[in-house]
Design a protein around this motif. Structure first.
Motif, PDB file in Angstrom:
ATOM      1  N   VAL A  78      11.893   2.544   7.796  1.00 23.97           N
ATOM      2  CA  VAL A  78      12.258   2.973   6.553  1.00 23.97           C
ATOM      3  C   VAL A  78      13.347   3.797   6.555  1.00 23.97           C
ATOM      4  O   VAL A  78      13.995   4.221   7.595  1.00 23.97           O
ATOM      5  N   ARG A  79      14.148   3.896   5.363  1.00 30.08           N
ATOM      6  CA  ARG A  79      15.556   4.264   5.232  1.00 30.08           C
ATOM      7  C   ARG A  79      15.494   4.810   3.722  1.00 30.08           C
ATOM      8  O   ARG A  79      14.920   4.590   2.848  1.00 30.08           O
ATOM      9  N   SER A  80      16.466   5.972   3.709  1.00 31.25           N
ATOM     10  CA  SER A  80      16.585   6.478   2.366  1.00 31.25           C
ATOM     11  C   SER A  80      18.013   6.067   1.694  1.00 31.25           C
ATOM     12  O   SER A  80      18.930   5.758   2.409  1.00 31.25           O
ATOM     13  N   THR A  81      17.701   5.974   0.539  1.00 35.07           N
ATOM     14  CA  THR A  81      19.124   5.509  -0.496  1.00 35.07           C
ATOM     15  C   THR A  81      19.795   6.785  -0.980  1.00 35.07           C
ATOM     16  O   THR A  81      20.601   6.797  -1.854  1.00 35.07           O
ATOM     17  N   ASP A 134      14.427  12.620   2.930  1.00 31.65           N
ATOM     18  CA  ASP A 134      14.079  12.192   4.289  1.00 31.65           C
ATOM     19  C   ASP A 134      13.036  11.102   4.180  1.00 31.65           C
ATOM     20  O   ASP A 134      11.899  11.425   3.810  1.00 31.65           O
ATOM     21  N   ALA A 135      13.652   9.971   4.690  1.00 35.13           N
ATOM     22  CA  ALA A 135      12.613   8.766   4.563  1.00 35.13           C
ATOM     23  C   ALA A 135      11.310   8.920   5.156  1.00 35.13           C
ATOM     24  O   ALA A 135      10.413   8.447   4.652  1.00 35.13           O
ATOM     25  N   VAL A 136      11.656   9.488   6.553  1.00 33.92           N
ATOM     26  CA  VAL A 136      10.179   9.408   7.379  1.00 33.92           C
ATOM     27  C   VAL A 136       9.240  10.396   6.670  1.00 33.92           C
ATOM     28  O   VAL A 136       7.984  10.456   6.503  1.00 33.92           O
ATOM     29  N   LEU A 192       0.919  -1.189   0.039  1.00 31.68           N
ATOM     30  CA  LEU A 192       0.007  -0.060  -0.048  1.00 31.68           C
ATOM     31  C   LEU A 192       0.841   1.336  -0.054  1.00 31.68           C
ATOM     32  O   LEU A 192       0.535   2.173  -0.902  1.00 31.68           O
ATOM     33  N   PHE A 193       1.907   1.360   0.797  1.00 29.20           N
ATOM     34  CA  PHE A 193       2.813   2.428   0.873  1.00 29.20           C
ATOM     35  C   PHE A 193       3.586   2.417  -0.802  1.00 29.20           C
ATOM     36  O   PHE A 193       3.727   3.716  -0.994  1.00 29.20           O
ATOM     37  N   GLU A 194       3.930   1.435  -1.255  1.00 27.69           N
ATOM     38  CA  GLU A 194       4.450   1.411  -2.631  1.00 27.69           C
ATOM     39  C   GLU A 194       3.518   2.146  -3.575  1.00 27.69           C
ATOM     40  O   GLU A 194       3.918   2.956  -4.487  1.00 27.69           O
ATOM     41  N   GLN A 195       2.238   1.856  -3.403  1.00 24.39           N
ATOM     42  CA  GLN A 195       1.100   2.453  -4.212  1.00 24.39           C
ATOM     43  C   GLN A 195       0.893   3.923  -4.056  1.00 24.39           C
ATOM     44  O   GLN A 195       0.820   4.751  -4.949  1.00 24.39           O
ATOM     45  N   GLU A 196       1.296   4.535  -2.475  1.00 22.67           N
ATOM     46  CA  GLU A 196       0.892   5.916  -2.135  1.00 22.67           C
ATOM     47  C   GLU A 196       2.098   6.680  -2.147  1.00 22.67           C
ATOM     48  O   GLU A 196       2.142   7.950  -2.552  1.00 22.67           O
ATOM     49  N   VAL A 197       3.473   6.027  -2.349  1.00 27.07           N
ATOM     50  CA  VAL A 197       4.685   6.824  -2.135  1.00 27.07           C
ATOM     51  C   VAL A 197       5.561   6.554  -3.368  1.00 27.07           C
ATOM     52  O   VAL A 197       6.112   5.380  -3.482  1.00 27.07           O
ATOM     53  N   PRO A 198       5.687   7.483  -4.212  1.00 29.91           N
ATOM     54  CA  PRO A 198       6.453   7.020  -5.395  1.00 29.91           C
ATOM     55  C   PRO A 198       7.790   6.930  -5.172  1.00 29.91           C
ATOM     56  O   PRO A 198       8.606   6.078  -5.797  1.00 29.91           O
ATOM     57  N   GLU A 199       8.413   7.485  -4.009  1.00 26.31           N
ATOM     58  CA  GLU A 199       9.721   7.305  -3.777  1.00 26.31           C
ATOM     59  C   GLU A 199      10.179   5.764  -3.163  1.00 26.31           C
ATOM     60  O   GLU A 199      11.268   5.402  -3.351  1.00 26.31           O
ATOM     61  N   ILE A 200       9.047   5.362  -2.526  1.00 22.68           N
ATOM     62  CA  ILE A 200       9.262   3.958  -2.366  1.00 22.68           C
ATOM     63  C   ILE A 200       9.017   3.033  -3.482  1.00 22.68           C
ATOM     64  O   ILE A 200       9.506   1.893  -3.325  1.00 22.68           O
ATOM     65  N   TYR A 201       8.194   3.477  -4.283  1.00 24.27           N
ATOM     66  CA  TYR A 201       7.985   2.356  -5.500  1.00 24.27           C
ATOM     67  C   TYR A 201       9.403   2.285  -6.371  1.00 24.27           C
ATOM     68  O   TYR A 201       9.623   1.560  -7.091  1.00 24.27           O
ATOM     69  N   ASP A 202      10.138   3.689  -6.341  1.00 23.05           N
ATOM     70  CA  ASP A 202      11.127   3.536  -7.297  1.00 23.05           C
ATOM     71  C   ASP A 202      12.523   3.390  -6.658  1.00 23.05           C
ATOM     72  O   ASP A 202      13.402   3.264  -7.064  1.00 23.05           O
ATOM     73  N   GLY A 203      12.385   2.994  -5.230  1.00 24.26           N
ATOM     74  CA  GLY A 203      13.458   2.458  -4.608  1.00 24.26           C
ATOM     75  C   GLY A 203      14.299   3.700  -3.752  1.00 24.26           C
ATOM     76  O   GLY A 203      15.212   3.375  -3.095  1.00 24.26           O
ATOM     77  N   THR A 204      14.227   4.950  -4.110  1.00 21.76           N
ATOM     78  CA  THR A 204      14.649   5.885  -3.427  1.00 21.76           C
ATOM     79  C   THR A 204      14.489   6.071  -1.706  1.00 21.76           C
ATOM     80  O   THR A 204      15.340   6.097  -1.022  1.00 21.76           O
ATOM     81  N   VAL A 205      13.439   5.390  -1.394  1.00 22.19           N
ATOM     82  CA  VAL A 205      12.979   5.121  -0.046  1.00 22.19           C
ATOM     83  C   VAL A 205      12.553   3.510   0.192  1.00 22.19           C
ATOM     84  O   VAL A 205      11.867   3.023  -0.536  1.00 22.19           O
ATOM     85  N   GLU A 206      13.420   2.991   0.969  1.00 20.20           N
ATOM     86  CA  GLU A 206      13.132   1.334   1.447  1.00 20.20           C
ATOM     87  C   GLU A 206      12.375   1.319   2.606  1.00 20.20           C
ATOM     88  O   GLU A 206      12.830   1.741   3.567  1.00 20.20           O
ATOM     89  N   ILE A 207      11.485   0.322   2.474  1.00 19.57           N
ATOM     90  CA  ILE A 207      10.838  -0.302   3.898  1.00 19.57           C
ATOM     91  C   ILE A 207      11.705  -1.272   4.243  1.00 19.57           C
ATOM     92  O   ILE A 207      11.739  -2.559   3.596  1.00 19.57           O
ATOM     93  N   VAL A 208      12.259  -1.232   5.214  1.00 17.81           N
ATOM     94  CA  VAL A 208      13.339  -2.203   5.888  1.00 17.81           C
ATOM     95  C   VAL A 208      12.547  -3.389   6.635  1.00 17.81           C
ATOM     96  O   VAL A 208      12.762  -4.631   6.517  1.00 17.81           O
ATOM     97  N   MET A 219      -0.497   3.998  12.295  1.00 13.86           N
ATOM     98  CA  MET A 219       0.841   3.847  11.568  1.00 13.86           C
ATOM     99  C   MET A 219       2.018   4.559  12.234  1.00 13.86           C
ATOM    100  O   MET A 219       1.690   5.818  12.302  1.00 13.86           O
ATOM    101  N   ASP A 220       2.975   3.843  12.568  1.00 14.82           N
ATOM    102  CA  ASP A 220       4.142   4.356  13.214  1.00 14.82           C
ATOM    103  C   ASP A 220       5.281   4.635  12.177  1.00 14.82           C
ATOM    104  O   ASP A 220       5.798   3.462  11.809  1.00 14.82           O
ATOM    105  N   ILE A 221       5.875   5.649  11.671  1.00 15.08           N
ATOM    106  CA  ILE A 221       6.890   5.666  10.834  1.00 15.08           C
ATOM    107  C   ILE A 221       8.137   5.808  11.453  1.00 15.08           C
ATOM    108  O   ILE A 221       8.176   6.868  11.934  1.00 15.08           O
ATOM    109  N   VAL A 222       9.097   4.889  11.390  1.00  9.90           N
ATOM    110  CA  VAL A 222      10.205   5.342  12.237  1.00  9.90           C
ATOM    111  C   VAL A 222      11.415   5.173  11.401  1.00  9.90           C
ATOM    112  O   VAL A 222      11.397   4.344  10.098  1.00  9.90           O
ATOM    113  N   GLN A 223      12.602   5.767  11.633  1.00  8.52           N
ATOM    114  CA  GLN A 223      13.683   5.777  11.078  1.00  8.52           C
ATOM    115  C   GLN A 223      14.581   4.646  11.007  1.00  8.52           C
ATOM    116  O   GLN A 223      15.028   4.490  12.489  1.00  8.52           O
TER     117      GLN A 223
END
Length: 400
Positions: free
Chosen positions: A237-240, A245-247, A207-223, A270-274
């Motif tokens: 999450v972390r940023s490549t 800013d990943a969060v 769902l986050f991949e659908q809503e967040v383009p940066e996650i879909y293209d790999g700029t931000v990764e869900i660990v 939802m808690d989004i943590v670094q």
């Protein structure tokens, strides 16, 4: 009949998606079986079907030999050379033996076999199609439900959603359109079986991949994702890209992106943590929104465990309702987490001094007393202080 057969095969390929070649292969096998059964012939027969004209022909395949012992299986070299002088011993020759009434008998005998092959081909097509969607999200329609499953139509297949994969707060009604996570696709005897879920942690990630383009293209990764479906989830999450800013990216402007996921999951928090390389920082982030003073690791323990120290007024927040915050943090980080208030840690530090430490402090105090004629300082806490109630919480990561 031949024209009708060609038209039927074309329609089958168009409507069912079953390739004509597969059906023709099944047809030839069925006709061969029918001929052997009805005419009591040897096993050396071949049946061919002309895909353009629709003609059916039966051939007896015989081997060229110097001496014939079984005329059904063999043909003499003399007879073979009468057909073609190029034939040699060991060659095989086809003789057409199509009976006049074979069409009627073959149609009756082969019908069931052909339908079975067609069903198998359809099942294979469906399995190949939906196995590609395993671990992905699909849009479906609720068809019906019983005490064990909710049945969701995904187009060509009816998927099942077990009770363990259903959200407790959701009421699934007929014709409701819902998003489901394809957790497993099995090629069962009765056909492909697709299992879907609304509680799988993978659904949060998709769902986050659908809503967040940066996650879909790999700029931000869900660990990692730790989830108690329908209630609360923690997403690390972390940023490549150091400039992203990943969060903040995941949360979105005014929380719009995370809110879209929350709405899809019936209000699940939802808690989004670094995510951090340093385990202590990662654990501290995972316990958000609680404030963490320090994280201590037990090096002697073979298990991954940590003691987290928090301010006294933050203890309840760190533990969470029914231990949920600590439990999710443990799942997310993979550490067994023991949460202790700051006041208790101070008392424990004094009480757990080793005999050597006590002796050393006593010697220092005695030396000071001789030098200054003052009373040595007491290295043990007052008895009254040890009566304070303890408040600790254990959280152990599980595979849930």
């Amino acid at each position: 009949m031949s024209k009708e057969m060609i038209e039927a095969l074309d329609a089958l390929e168009t409507e069912k998606g079953v390739k004509k070649e597969i059906v023709i292969d099944a047809l030839e096998t069925a006709l061969q079986t029918a001929y052997k059964r009805n005419y009591n012939q040897a096993q050396n027969v071949e049946v061919t079907f002309d895909a353009k004209k629709g003609d059916i022909k039966v051939y007896a395949v015989k081997e060229v030999t110097g001496e014939v012992f079984d005329s059904r299986l063999e043909v003499s070299l003399k007879d073979a050379m009468a057909i073609n002088k190029a034939y040699e011993i060991g060659d095989h020759i086809k003789f057409e033996v199509t009976p006049k009434d074979f069409g009627r008998i073959a149609a009756q005998t082969a019908k069931q076999v052909i339908m079975q092959r067609v069903r198998e081909a359809e099942r294979a097509n469906v399995y190949d199609e939906y196995s590609q969607y395993e671990n992905e999200i699909m849009q479906g329609t609720v068809e019906r439900k019983d005490n064990k499953f909710v049945y969701v139509s995904l187009g060509k297949v009816e998927a099942v959603m077990p009770r363990s994969d259903q959200m407790q707060r959701e009421d699934y009604k007929m014709h409701d359109r819902i998003k489901v996570y394809v957790s497993k696709v099995e090629n069962a005897t009765k056909g492909p079986q697709v299992f879907v879920s609304r509680t799988n942690p993978g659904m949060v990630k998709r769902l986050f991949e659908q809503e967040v383009p940066e996650i879909y293209d790999g700029t931000v990764e869900i660990v990692g994702v730790a989830r108690e479906a329908g209630d609360r989830s923690k997403v690390a999450v972390r940023s490549t890209n150091e400039n992203v800013d990943a969060v903040g990216t995941t949360v979105g402007p005014r929380g719009a992106r995370v809110q879209a996921v929350v709405n899809e999951l019936a209000g699940e928090n939802m808690d989004i943590v670094q995510w951090e390389d340093d385990a202590s920082d990662y654990i501290a982030n995972a316990l958000n929104p609680a404030e963490v003073i320090a994280v201590q690791f037990n090096d002697e323990d073979n298990e991954r465990s940590a003691t987290v120290i928090v301010p006294d007024y933050q203890l309840s927040l760190a533990i969470g309702k029914k231990g949920q915050n600590a439990r999710l943090a443990a799942k997310l980080t993979g550490f067994k987490i023991d949460i202790k208030p700051e006041s208790e840690v101070e008392f424990v530090d004094d009480d757990e001094l080793t005999a050597e430490d006590v002796a050393e402090e006593t010697d220092v105090a005695a030396d000071d007393a001789v030098a200054t004629d003052d009373v040595a300082a007491d290295v043990t806490p007052d008895v009254d202080d040890t009566d304070d109630a303890e408040a600790t919480a254990d959280a152990t990561p599980t595979d849930d």
